[in-house]
Scaffold this motif. Structure first.
Motif, PDB file in Angstrom:
ATOM      1  N   HIS A  66       0.798  -1.233   0.000  1.00 36.87           N
ATOM      2  CA  HIS A  66       0.000   0.000   0.000  1.00 36.87           C
ATOM      3  C   HIS A  66       0.830   1.281   0.000  1.00 36.87           C
ATOM      4  O   HIS A  66       0.479   2.229  -0.692  1.00 36.87           O
ATOM      5  CB  HIS A  66      -0.959   0.011   1.195  1.00 36.87           C
ATOM      6  N   ALA A  67       1.882   1.348   0.792  1.00 36.15           N
ATOM      7  CA  ALA A  67       2.657   2.588   0.903  1.00 36.15           C
ATOM      8  C   ALA A  67       3.671   2.734  -0.234  1.00 36.15           C
ATOM      9  O   ALA A  67       3.942   3.836  -0.688  1.00 36.15           O
ATOM     10  CB  ALA A  67       3.377   2.644   2.251  1.00 36.15           C
ATOM     11  N   HIS A  68       4.267   1.624  -0.645  1.00 35.59           N
ATOM     12  CA  HIS A  68       5.266   1.634  -1.727  1.00 35.59           C
ATOM     13  C   HIS A  68       6.436   2.557  -1.414  1.00 35.59           C
ATOM     14  O   HIS A  68       6.934   3.249  -2.302  1.00 35.59           O
ATOM     15  CB  HIS A  68       4.637   2.040  -3.067  1.00 35.59           C
ATOM     16  N   THR A  69       6.852   2.617  -0.149  1.00 33.70           N
ATOM     17  CA  THR A  69       7.983   3.469   0.234  1.00 33.70           C
ATOM     18  C   THR A  69       9.013   2.621   0.981  1.00 33.70           C
ATOM     19  O   THR A  69       8.707   1.530   1.469  1.00 33.70           O
ATOM     20  CB  THR A  69       7.560   4.621   1.167  1.00 33.70           C
ATOM     21  N   VAL A  73       7.010  -0.189  12.872  1.00 34.95           N
ATOM     22  CA  VAL A  73       7.234  -0.281  11.429  1.00 34.95           C
ATOM     23  C   VAL A  73       6.908   1.098  10.871  1.00 34.95           C
ATOM     24  O   VAL A  73       5.774   1.563  10.968  1.00 34.95           O
ATOM     25  CB  VAL A  73       6.375  -1.383  10.779  1.00 34.95           C
ATOM     26  N   LEU A  74       7.939   1.757  10.336  1.00 33.52           N
ATOM     27  CA  LEU A  74       7.843   3.147   9.902  1.00 33.52           C
ATOM     28  C   LEU A  74       7.907   3.233   8.385  1.00 33.52           C
ATOM     29  O   LEU A  74       8.688   2.509   7.754  1.00 33.52           O
ATOM     30  CB  LEU A  74       9.013   3.945  10.492  1.00 33.52           C
ATOM     31  N   ASP A  75       7.117   4.123   7.786  1.00 35.85           N
ATOM     32  CA  ASP A  75       7.182   4.324   6.336  1.00 35.85           C
ATOM     33  C   ASP A  75       6.951   5.790   6.008  1.00 35.85           C
ATOM     34  O   ASP A  75       6.743   6.606   6.896  1.00 35.85           O
ATOM     35  CB  ASP A  75       6.216   3.397   5.589  1.00 35.85           C
ATOM     36  N   SER A  76       6.990   6.111   4.719  1.00 31.91           N
ATOM     37  CA  SER A  76       6.879   7.505   4.283  1.00 31.91           C
ATOM     38  C   SER A  76       5.560   7.840   3.610  1.00 31.91           C
ATOM     39  O   SER A  76       5.439   8.849   2.923  1.00 31.91           O
ATOM     40  CB  SER A  76       8.040   7.849   3.350  1.00 31.91           C
ATOM     41  N   SER A  77       4.558   7.028   3.814  1.00 37.52           N
ATOM     42  CA  SER A  77       3.237   7.313   3.259  1.00 37.52           C
ATOM     43  C   SER A  77       2.501   8.320   4.140  1.00 37.52           C
ATOM     44  O   SER A  77       2.676   8.336   5.353  1.00 37.52           O
ATOM     45  CB  SER A  77       2.418   6.024   3.178  1.00 37.52           C
TER      46      SER A  77
END
Length: 139
Positions: A66-69, A86-90
């Motif tokens: 979903h985030a693709h980052t 769990v960290l992402d850039s979305s």
């Protein structure tokens, strides 16, 4: 107690923290799972390693699908067990929703909510260069 707990020694924290940064690739889900399993076992937290690996897999798969980052998995030993972020850039906030029993996906956060002792959003001050994070506690 689920595992050997961190604490303080002469006023200094003995909590252990480790992190892995991964690309938004399907193979990263397995890498994240292996990272969490190995660290939890090395910290004496074998009793929660399988659950930690499963929940990390669910959140890492959400990032890839979903985030693709790029994303990071941050593992912290706590007095009662362990915490995983769990960290992402979305910019899209995670949403716990009712899932369709016939759907092949959509159960990740529900599994986290059921199996973690606590879960929620990573506080903004702990995002360390990312825009969003999901945190869960084990133990």
């Amino acid at each position: 107690m689920a595992c050997v707990a961190g604490g303080t020694l002469l006023g200094v924290s003995t909590a252990l923290v480790d992190r892995i940064d991964l690309p938004p690739d399907p193979s990263s889900v397995g890498q994240a799972r292996s990272f969490v399993t190995a660290r939890l076992k090395s910290w004496g937290c074998s009793a929660v390693a399988d659950t930690g690996a499963l929940l990390t897999s669910e959140l890492a798969a959400n990032v890839v699908l979903h985030a693709h980052t790029r994303f990071a998995v941050v593992l912290t030993r706590t007095p009662s067990g362990a915490q995983v972020d769990v960290l992402d850039s979305s910019d899209d906030a995670p949403v716990l929703r009712a899932h369709d029993l016939a759907a092949p996906s959509g159960r990740g956060l529900a599994i986290v909510a059921c199996l973690a002792s606590e879960w929620g959003a990573t506080p903004p001050e702990e995002l360390i260069g990312f825009r969003k994070g999901v945190r869960f506690a084990l133990g």
